[in-house]
Design an enzyme around this catalytic site. Structure first.
Site, PDB file in Angstrom:
ATOM      1  N   CYS A   2       0.836  -1.197   0.000  1.00 21.61           N
ATOM      2  CA  CYS A   2       0.000   0.000   0.000  1.00 21.61           C
ATOM      3  C   CYS A   2       0.874   1.251   0.000  1.00 21.61           C
ATOM      4  O   CYS A   2       2.064   1.202   0.281  1.00 21.61           O
ATOM      5  CB  CYS A   2      -0.883   0.024   1.234  1.00 21.61           C
ATOM      6  SG  CYS A   2      -1.755  -1.508   1.555  1.00 21.61           S
ATOM      7  N   ARG A  27       3.204   0.924  -6.791  1.00 19.36           N
ATOM      8  CA  ARG A  27       3.319  -0.068  -5.722  1.00 19.36           C
ATOM      9  C   ARG A  27       2.207  -1.116  -5.789  1.00 19.36           C
ATOM     10  O   ARG A  27       2.309  -2.170  -5.180  1.00 19.36           O
ATOM     11  CB  ARG A  27       3.283   0.624  -4.355  1.00 19.36           C
ATOM     12  CG  ARG A  27       4.484   1.502  -4.104  1.00 19.36           C
ATOM     13  CD  ARG A  27       4.324   2.301  -2.819  1.00 19.36           C
ATOM     14  NE  ARG A  27       4.367   1.463  -1.643  1.00 19.36           N
ATOM     15  CZ  ARG A  27       5.463   1.183  -0.951  1.00 19.36           C
ATOM     16  NH1 ARG A  27       6.625   1.656  -1.348  1.00 19.36           N
ATOM     17  NH2 ARG A  27       5.415   0.433   0.128  1.00 19.36           N
ATOM     18  N   TRP A  73      -3.926  -1.988  -0.929  1.00 19.88           N
ATOM     19  CA  TRP A  73      -3.883  -3.309  -1.568  1.00 19.88           C
ATOM     20  C   TRP A  73      -4.544  -4.262  -0.584  1.00 19.88           C
ATOM     21  O   TRP A  73      -4.062  -4.465   0.520  1.00 19.88           O
ATOM     22  CB  TRP A  73      -2.439  -3.706  -1.849  1.00 19.88           C
ATOM     23  CG  TRP A  73      -2.275  -4.932  -2.690  1.00 19.88           C
ATOM     24  CD1 TRP A  73      -2.267  -4.998  -4.049  1.00 19.88           C
ATOM     25  CD2 TRP A  73      -2.072  -6.266  -2.211  1.00 19.88           C
ATOM     26  NE1 TRP A  73      -2.070  -6.297  -4.459  1.00 19.88           N
ATOM     27  CE2 TRP A  73      -1.949  -7.110  -3.354  1.00 19.88           C
ATOM     28  CE3 TRP A  73      -1.980  -6.858  -0.961  1.00 19.88           C
ATOM     29  CZ2 TRP A  73      -1.738  -8.473  -3.275  1.00 19.88           C
ATOM     30  CZ3 TRP A  73      -1.778  -8.228  -0.860  1.00 19.88           C
ATOM     31  CH2 TRP A  73      -1.658  -9.016  -2.010  1.00 19.88           C
ATOM     32  N   ASN A  99      -0.260   0.770   6.502  1.00 21.65           N
ATOM     33  CA  ASN A  99       0.290  -0.308   5.688  1.00 21.65           C
ATOM     34  C   ASN A  99       0.683  -1.439   6.624  1.00 21.65           C
ATOM     35  O   ASN A  99       1.219  -1.191   7.710  1.00 21.65           O
ATOM     36  CB  ASN A  99       1.540   0.137   4.923  1.00 21.65           C
ATOM     37  CG  ASN A  99       1.224   1.123   3.829  1.00 21.65           C
ATOM     38  OD1 ASN A  99       0.072   1.385   3.525  1.00 21.65           O
ATOM     39  ND2 ASN A  99       2.270   1.677   3.232  1.00 21.65           N
ATOM     40  N   GLY A 100       0.502  -2.685   6.181  1.00 24.62           N
ATOM     41  CA  GLY A 100       0.887  -3.817   7.003  1.00 24.62           C
ATOM     42  C   GLY A 100      -0.312  -4.641   7.426  1.00 24.62           C
ATOM     43  O   GLY A 100      -1.421  -4.489   6.901  1.00 24.62           O
ATOM     44  N   GLU A 485      13.080 -16.131 -15.514  1.00 22.18           N
ATOM     45  CA  GLU A 485      12.774 -14.700 -15.467  1.00 22.18           C
ATOM     46  C   GLU A 485      11.927 -14.281 -16.663  1.00 22.18           C
ATOM     47  O   GLU A 485      10.989 -13.486 -16.524  1.00 22.18           O
ATOM     48  CB  GLU A 485      14.078 -13.888 -15.408  1.00 22.18           C
ATOM     49  CG  GLU A 485      13.908 -12.379 -15.446  1.00 22.18           C
ATOM     50  CD  GLU A 485      13.136 -11.808 -14.275  1.00 22.18           C
ATOM     51  OE1 GLU A 485      12.764 -10.624 -14.348  1.00 22.18           O
ATOM     52  OE2 GLU A 485      12.884 -12.527 -13.281  1.00 22.18           O
ATOM     53  N   LYS A 489       8.172 -12.595 -16.392  1.00 22.84           N
ATOM     54  CA  LYS A 489       7.815 -11.298 -16.966  1.00 22.84           C
ATOM     55  C   LYS A 489       6.542 -11.405 -17.805  1.00 22.84           C
ATOM     56  O   LYS A 489       5.667 -10.545 -17.732  1.00 22.84           O
ATOM     57  CB  LYS A 489       8.962 -10.765 -17.841  1.00 22.84           C
ATOM     58  CG  LYS A 489      10.136 -10.234 -17.065  1.00 22.84           C
ATOM     59  CD  LYS A 489       9.761  -8.955 -16.329  1.00 22.84           C
ATOM     60  CE  LYS A 489      10.537  -8.797 -15.049  1.00 22.84           C
ATOM     61  NZ  LYS A 489      10.211  -9.710 -13.977  1.00 22.84           N
ATOM     62  N   GLU A 492       3.535 -11.862 -15.497  1.00 20.56           N
ATOM     63  CA  GLU A 492       3.237 -10.678 -14.690  1.00 20.56           C
ATOM     64  C   GLU A 492       2.426  -9.634 -15.441  1.00 20.56           C
ATOM     65  O   GLU A 492       1.479  -9.066 -14.893  1.00 20.56           O
ATOM     66  CB  GLU A 492       4.548 -10.029 -14.216  1.00 20.56           C
ATOM     67  CG  GLU A 492       5.228 -10.705 -13.060  1.00 20.56           C
ATOM     68  CD  GLU A 492       6.495  -9.974 -12.656  1.00 20.56           C
ATOM     69  OE1 GLU A 492       6.663  -9.720 -11.457  1.00 20.56           O
ATOM     70  OE2 GLU A 492       7.314  -9.642 -13.533  1.00 20.56           O
ATOM     71  N   HIS A 508      10.927 -34.566 -19.177  1.00 22.69           N
ATOM     72  CA  HIS A 508      10.401 -35.161 -17.949  1.00 22.69           C
ATOM     73  C   HIS A 508       9.012 -34.610 -17.609  1.00 22.69           C
ATOM     74  O   HIS A 508       8.688 -34.425 -16.437  1.00 22.69           O
ATOM     75  CB  HIS A 508      11.380 -34.921 -16.794  1.00 22.69           C
ATOM     76  CG  HIS A 508      12.702 -35.592 -16.995  1.00 22.69           C
ATOM     77  ND1 HIS A 508      12.936 -36.907 -16.642  1.00 22.69           N
ATOM     78  CD2 HIS A 508      13.847 -35.146 -17.555  1.00 22.69           C
ATOM     79  CE1 HIS A 508      14.178 -37.232 -16.957  1.00 22.69           C
ATOM     80  NE2 HIS A 508      14.759 -36.179 -17.515  1.00 22.69           N
ATOM     81  N   LYS A 607       4.655  -3.505  -6.186  1.00 22.08           N
ATOM     82  CA  LYS A 607       6.102  -3.389  -6.392  1.00 22.08           C
ATOM     83  C   LYS A 607       6.879  -3.902  -5.191  1.00 22.08           C
ATOM     84  O   LYS A 607       7.821  -4.665  -5.334  1.00 22.08           O
ATOM     85  CB  LYS A 607       6.461  -1.923  -6.675  1.00 22.08           C
ATOM     86  CG  LYS A 607       7.925  -1.697  -7.019  1.00 22.08           C
ATOM     87  CD  LYS A 607       8.299  -2.352  -8.327  1.00 22.08           C
ATOM     88  CE  LYS A 607       9.737  -2.094  -8.716  1.00 22.08           C
ATOM     89  NZ  LYS A 607      10.119  -2.866  -9.904  1.00 22.08           N
TER      90      LYS A 607
END
Length: 612
Positions: A2, A27, A73, A99-100, A485, A489, A492, A508, A607
């Site tokens: 947040c 964020r 968030w 926040n938290g 990676e 990407k 995301e 496999h 973020k």
């Protein structure tokens, strides 16, 4: 996750708070709100983007010189207007942003309900402001004391700012395991989750430490004490950020800007550390603990997401060059499995923001067990930077796009410097090989500039595959983490399902998925296990899969069998990830744009993951 913004001074608070909330949109969030104090507390909040809040509030009473703002968030309760911050106390004298997560909120809520408190939201945050209100009335104490007592009763993480109708010239802020920075102006204060909303107004900041409470009064000096009521002398730092760095600079998206900044960010990560004239590498944190590193039983990396992928590259580098055993751990799992750590271990925490909750908790655990702690992060003054024994800043500059790009290559650059430093000091590679690798590393920014010139080709390929439902990414050796990676990407920002695999593992299980509808991105640079990757490509073609191959310039072998070839310059194998990842970043970017996705603010993501 947040975002927090607050202001107290002589300026109009709302424009400052609104601009700050927009700066914090990167964020990740699902609702936004403000509380402005001008006689009464005027509260405006809406589900959705900051623009929705701005539209809702444009004809409301906005005049005030003190106020708080928030982007939420969702954790406790769904995204809606009621659960958006700020939240009011029962008597509506106080407003809070937070926040938290307050872990014992349910028990507190049940007790407060018994005492007659009624709640309008599902949030833990509203419980906290009601608790503070209850304590202030029961103890007949000052608001600062009520906050202090309340914070001794809660369990969990928080960064809070409180507005008090009974004292309109004061804000109260506090933190524990969630970042909070106070900007100090001329008789005014700015508060935020990070420095991006503050940099426009002042360079002087104080980063609050865990368990600290700050009292911010108009025209007075900042006062800081602990929740145990011990006075703290504020440590004022100068911000190393400039306003231009957090603007788009003519690019359509922050992500594209940050992809193109990588030649500069990689150079900046080497600046002052690698001397191209002498070929010497100087890493202050390594030199300070040289004996620890050279005699380490093992090095353990703890990280999450993209930083975990860079740690995997670091494992290859350090074991290959310095011959020190390395383990790479998900920070979120490491802290819960009772790991075996002692004073002969070195734990390296990697985080772009330096605030990743799981990584912070992991390094604290390792520290308790006696390990030496090293940090690699991008944000000066962040929690990880302050918790570690030593470390290295990446100097990548602010990364606003949620999907990390330049932070990944900057982290790998730092890891390459560390691997070469340790290898040279241990004598595990020859002087001539060391010199050659240093020169190759110094040339990487030029190679990245070359790779960026293939943007149009990547854009063309993206158009062909933008509607694919699945992607498979294959790599071996140093390029296996790059495959992971690249897949991350794409997931995301385009919301296409993608998986990264070691190329040999395809047989496999994943090979069962391959048909004419499956694009396969194969990283087949002419180093290491090249022939093996070529064999894997042939296996894909035999099953009609579509091959997008990342190859070394001049490769004719793969060109004959791949549907599309993207050529990159040749370099040393251990530096391949810095080059081969660039086309994958561009591929994910262009596909996401073509699919109409919000590239810089992908859904459900944040973020900085500052809660578990």
């Amino acid at each position: 996750m947040c975002g927090i913004v607050a202001y107290i001074g002589e300026q109009e608070a709302y424009p400052i708070i609104l601009k700050g909330l927009k700066r914090l949109e990167y964020r990740g969030y699902d609702s936004a709100g403000v509380a402005l104090l001008n006689g009464n507390i005027n509260l405006y909040k809406k589900k959705g983007k900051v623009s929705k809040l701005e539209e809702f509030a444009h004809d409301k009473e906005l005049k005030a010189t003190v106020g708080i703002g928030h982007t939420r968030w969702a954790t406790h309760g769904p995204p809606n207007d009621e659960n958006a911050h700020p939240h009011l106390s029962g008597d509506e004298f106080y407003a809070i942003i937070h926040n938290g997560i307050i872990e014992n909120y349910d028990a507190l809520k049940k007790e407060l309900t018994k005492r007659g408190h009624q709640f309008k939201s599902d949030t833990d945050t509203e419980v906290l402001i009601h608790l503070i209100e209850d304590i202030r009335k029961a103890e007949d104490c000052d608001m600062v004391e009520a906050v202090r007592i309340a914070l001794n009763e809660v369990i969990g993480a928080y960064a809070i700012v409180i507005l008090d109708k009974t004292n309109p010239d004061r804000l109260i802020a506090a933190r524990n395991s969630s970042p909070l920075v106070v900007g100090i102006g001329d008789g005014e204060f700015f508060v935020a989750s990070d420095a991006t909303p503050i940099v426009e107004y002042t360079k002087n900041v104080v980063y609050l430490e865990d368990g600290e409470i700050a009292v911010l009064e108009k025209g007075k000096d900042i006062k800081i004490s602990t929740i145990k009521n011990q006075a703290v002398t504020p440590y004022i730092q100068e911000l190393e950020m400039n306003l231009e760095a957090i603007e788009k600079g003519g690019y359509e998206h922050f992500m594209l800007k940050e992809i193109y900044e990588q030649p500069t960010s990689i150079r900046n990560s080497m600046l002052g550390r690698l001397n191209p004239r002498t070929g010497l590498i100087t890493m202050g944190g390594i030199e300070e603990y040289e004996s620890k590193f050279l005699n380490a039983k093992r090095i353990i990396f703890v990280a999450c997401g993209t930083s975990w992928h860079s740690a995997l590259v670091g494992e290859y580098m350090i074991e290959d060059l310095a011959r020190i055993p390395v383990e790479v751990e998900y920070a979120s799992e490491f802290r819960y499995r009772n790991p075996i750590i002692d004073e002969n271990d070195i734990v390296i925490a990697i985080s772009q923001s330096g605030e990743t909750a799981d990584t912070l908790a992991a390094l604290k655990l390792a520290k308790e067990k006696g390990a030496m702690i090293y940090g690699i992060c991008n944000v000066v003054g962040s929690s990880i930077a302050r918790e570690t024994d030593a470390g290295s800043y990446t100097h990548a500059g602010p990364e606003i796009g949620v999907a990390s790009t330049k932070a990944f290559t900057a982290q790998i650059t730092i890891l390459a410097l560390i691997a070469l430093t340790l290898a040279n000091k241990k004598g595990s590679i020859s002087k001539s090989r060391y010199t050659n690798l240093v020169n190759q590393l110094n040339n990487v920014p030029n190679l990245v500039e070359t790779v960026l010139k293939i943007n149009d080709k990547v854009k063309y390929i993206s158009e062909l595959y933008k509607d694919a439902r699945n992607f498979l990414y294959l790599g071996r050796g140093y390029n296996f983490p790059v495959a992971l990676e690249g897949a991350l990407k794409l997931k995301e920002i385009s919301y296409i399902h993608a998986e990264g695999y070691p190329a040999a593992e395809m047989k496999h299980g994943p090979i069962a998925l391959i048909d004419e509808e499956m694009p396969v991105v194969a990283i087949a640079t002419r180093k290491g296990s090249y022939d093996k990757v070529v064999s894997n490509i042939q296996e894909v073609k035999a099953r009609n899969g579509k091959i997008i191959a990342i190859v070394t310039e001049g490769d004719e072998t793969v060109k004959e069998m791949a549907d599309h070839v993207i050529e990159i310059p040749e370099t040393e194998e251990f530096l391949d990830p810095l080059i081969s990842v660039i086309p994958l970043q561009l591929l994910s970017y262009h596909i996401a744009v073509m699919r109409g996705c919000n590239v810089d603010q992908p859904r459900n993501l944040a973020k900085s993951v500052t809660v578990e």
